[in-house]
Design a protein around this motif. Structure first.
Motif, short mmCIF file in Angstrom:
data_model
loop_
_atom_site.label_atom_id
_atom_site.label_comp_id
_atom_site.label_asym_id
_atom_site.label_seq_id
_atom_site.Cartn_x
_atom_site.Cartn_y
_atom_site.Cartn_z
N GLU A 137 -78.53 -33.30 -9.38
CA GLU A 137 -78.63 -34.47 -8.50
C GLU A 137 -78.55 -35.76 -9.33
N LEU A 138 -77.77 -36.71 -8.83
CA LEU A 138 -77.65 -38.01 -9.47
C LEU A 138 -78.64 -38.98 -8.83
N GLN A 139 -78.66 -40.21 -9.33
CA GLN A 139 -79.55 -41.23 -8.80
C GLN A 139 -79.09 -41.64 -7.39
N ALA A 140 -80.04 -41.94 -6.53
CA ALA A 140 -79.71 -42.33 -5.16
C ALA A 140 -78.79 -43.55 -5.19
N GLY A 141 -77.71 -43.49 -4.43
CA GLY A 141 -76.74 -44.58 -4.39
C GLY A 141 -75.69 -44.51 -5.47
N ARG B 146 -72.45 -43.07 -7.50
CA ARG B 146 -71.23 -42.44 -7.03
C ARG B 146 -70.39 -41.95 -8.21
N LEU B 147 -69.75 -40.79 -8.02
CA LEU B 147 -68.86 -40.24 -9.04
C LEU B 147 -67.60 -41.10 -9.16
N ILE B 148 -67.09 -41.20 -10.38
CA ILE B 148 -65.80 -41.83 -10.63
C ILE B 148 -64.89 -40.76 -11.24
N GLY B 149 -63.90 -40.32 -10.51
CA GLY B 149 -63.02 -39.27 -10.99
C GLY B 149 -63.67 -37.90 -10.85
N GLU B 150 -62.97 -36.88 -11.33
CA GLU B 150 -63.43 -35.50 -11.24
C GLU B 150 -64.32 -35.15 -12.43
N PRO B 151 -65.27 -34.20 -12.23
CA PRO B 151 -66.07 -33.74 -13.37
C PRO B 151 -65.18 -33.06 -14.41
N LYS C 82 -77.60 -40.87 3.94
CA LYS C 82 -76.68 -41.81 4.57
C LYS C 82 -76.73 -43.16 3.89
N GLY C 83 -75.63 -43.87 3.97
CA GLY C 83 -75.57 -45.24 3.49
C GLY C 83 -75.72 -45.36 1.99
N ASP C 84 -76.29 -46.50 1.58
CA ASP C 84 -76.44 -46.78 0.15
C ASP C 84 -77.48 -45.89 -0.51
N SER C 85 -78.35 -45.25 0.27
CA SER C 85 -79.38 -44.39 -0.31
C SER C 85 -78.95 -42.93 -0.39
N SER C 86 -77.72 -42.61 -0.03
CA SER C 86 -77.26 -41.21 -0.11
C SER C 86 -77.18 -40.78 -1.56
N THR C 87 -77.30 -39.48 -1.79
CA THR C 87 -77.37 -38.92 -3.14
C THR C 87 -76.21 -37.96 -3.37
N THR C 88 -75.53 -38.13 -4.49
CA THR C 88 -74.45 -37.24 -4.89
C THR C 88 -75.02 -36.07 -5.69
N LEU D 216 -69.24 -32.97 -18.33
CA LEU D 216 -69.28 -34.43 -18.37
C LEU D 216 -69.08 -34.97 -16.96
N LEU D 217 -70.02 -35.83 -16.52
CA LEU D 217 -69.92 -36.50 -15.23
C LEU D 217 -69.89 -38.01 -15.47
N THR D 218 -68.92 -38.70 -14.89
CA THR D 218 -68.84 -40.15 -15.00
C THR D 218 -69.07 -40.77 -13.63
N THR D 219 -69.95 -41.77 -13.58
CA THR D 219 -70.31 -42.42 -12.32
C THR D 219 -70.11 -43.92 -12.44
N ASP D 220 -70.44 -44.64 -11.36
CA ASP D 220 -70.33 -46.09 -11.38
C ASP D 220 -71.50 -46.75 -12.10
N ARG D 221 -72.42 -45.95 -12.67
CA ARG D 221 -73.56 -46.49 -13.39
C ARG D 221 -73.69 -45.97 -14.83
#
Length: 342
Positions: A133-137, A139-144, A161-167, A183-188
């Motif tokens: 589980e990633l941090q709430a809000g 989002r993944l960037i590209g494929e793992p 749902k919304g900005d609090s959804s979890t990837t 390796l997982l790349t996200t927007d954070r």
């Protein structure tokens, strides 16, 4: 008669009674084998003998195909030596990879790793699902990216749902005894972790704690809140009804300045001030909006620019749009409460 005949025969052959046992010898028939069969048997025998011989040494020279010439002075490329800087970097990386990271228990069966403190390890088993589980809000960037994409199945999922959804990342190995990395790349941030597969042992849910990210998380929430507020304001301005427009205060005076920075409309709704610029100003340097105090000096105020519209968060009596600095600066003055003049 048979007995008499046998006796008579014995009488006729007195030497037979004195002879010992008869030796029987087997005489081989003359070979009629085809010469081609003999050659085939000889070749099979040679092949079997060759298979029983020990294999070539690891460094034995491999026979090159016909037409391929290898230089006489050719030598295989040896393992490249590392410089002191590279060796130090490798040692630091190995220390991080082998550093013991103690996970903590979390809610709902989560195993919580501290992000950035060593290499997190996820243990999975065939016919079982592991979740990261990633941090709430977030989002993944590209494929793992995974080291062994053939024997591991990786797929993203989402809950909430919304900005609090979890990837979440769903991980399933196809067999036991596997060891790879992910390796997982996200927007954070970027996540780097080790994956192991065991016959029965597995970790159902893995999540992360971010001890150094509390302030950043708060800034992120504030940023999202500002975005939402700005979107609401832009929608409100774009969807003004005739009744709402009639309630606006357009009693503003615009004085001086170059046509390139003169607004074409100024109004307020009792709380915020809106300054509409010429559409061409979107493609050139934008002037700065300042409020003029009682002493005539400029003061900064909180405002945003949406397209050709300046949106100030308060009302003011006098303000200026300023482009440039010093004596060459271009200025336009805006005065509230007087009839608009050219």
């Amino acid at each position: 008669m048979f007995a008499a005949g046998a006796a008579a025969q014995s009488a006729k052959s007195p030497d037979a009674q004195q002879a010992g046992p008869v030796t029987v010898k087997r005489v081989h028939a003359q070979s009629t084998t085809n010469p081609a069969d003999d050659a085939l048997r000889k070749q099979v025998s040679q092949d079997l003998n060759a298979l029983q011989q020990p294999g070539p040494a690891p460094n034995t020279t491999v026979q090159q195909p016909k037409g391929t010439k290898v230089p006489v002075d050719y030598k295989p490329e040896p393992d490249l030596p590392l410089t002191p800087t590279a060796q130090a970097a490798v040692l630091l990386s190995e220390k991080w990879l082998t550093e013991t990271t103690s996970p903590a228990p979390g809610p709902d069966g989560r195993v919580v790793y501290s992000y950035g403190s060593g290499l997190p390890t996820v243990v999975c088993a065939p016919l079982r699902i592991c979740m990261v589980e990633l941090q709430a809000g977030e989002r993944l960037i590209g494929e793992p990216h995974i080291g062994d994409s053939v024997r591991w199945n990786i797929s993203p999922a989402l809950f909430g749902k919304g900005d609090s959804s979890t990837t979440v990342i769903v991980i399933k190995p196809q067999e036991t005894g596997l060891d790879t990395n992910l390796l997982l790349t996200t927007d954070r941030r970027a996540y780097y972790m080790r994956l192991l597969s065991k016959p029965d042992d597995y970790i159902a849910r893995v999540s992360f704690a971010y001890p150094n990210d509390d302030a950043a998380d708060q800034r992120w929430k504030e940023h999202l809140a500002r975005q939402e507020q700005e979107q609401l304001e832009a929608t409100r301005v774009a969807e003004l009804t005739p009744t709402a427009i009639e309630s606006m205060n357009f009693n503003y005076q615009i004085k001086g300045g170059n046509e390139s920075i003169r607004p074409i409309q100024v109004f307020d709704d009792g709380q915020k001030t809106y300054i509409r610029m010429h559409p061409n100003t979107q493609h050139q340097e934008a002037p700065v909006l300042v409020v003029l105090g009682a002493d005539g000096k400029g003061e900064m105020l909180n405002y945003r620019v949406k397209g050709d519209m300046y949106i100030a968060d308060r009302l003011f009596d006098r303000a200026q749009l300023v482009l440039g600095s010093d004596k060459k600066a271009k200025k336009v003055e805006i005065i509230r409460g007087k009839s608009k003049e050219s």
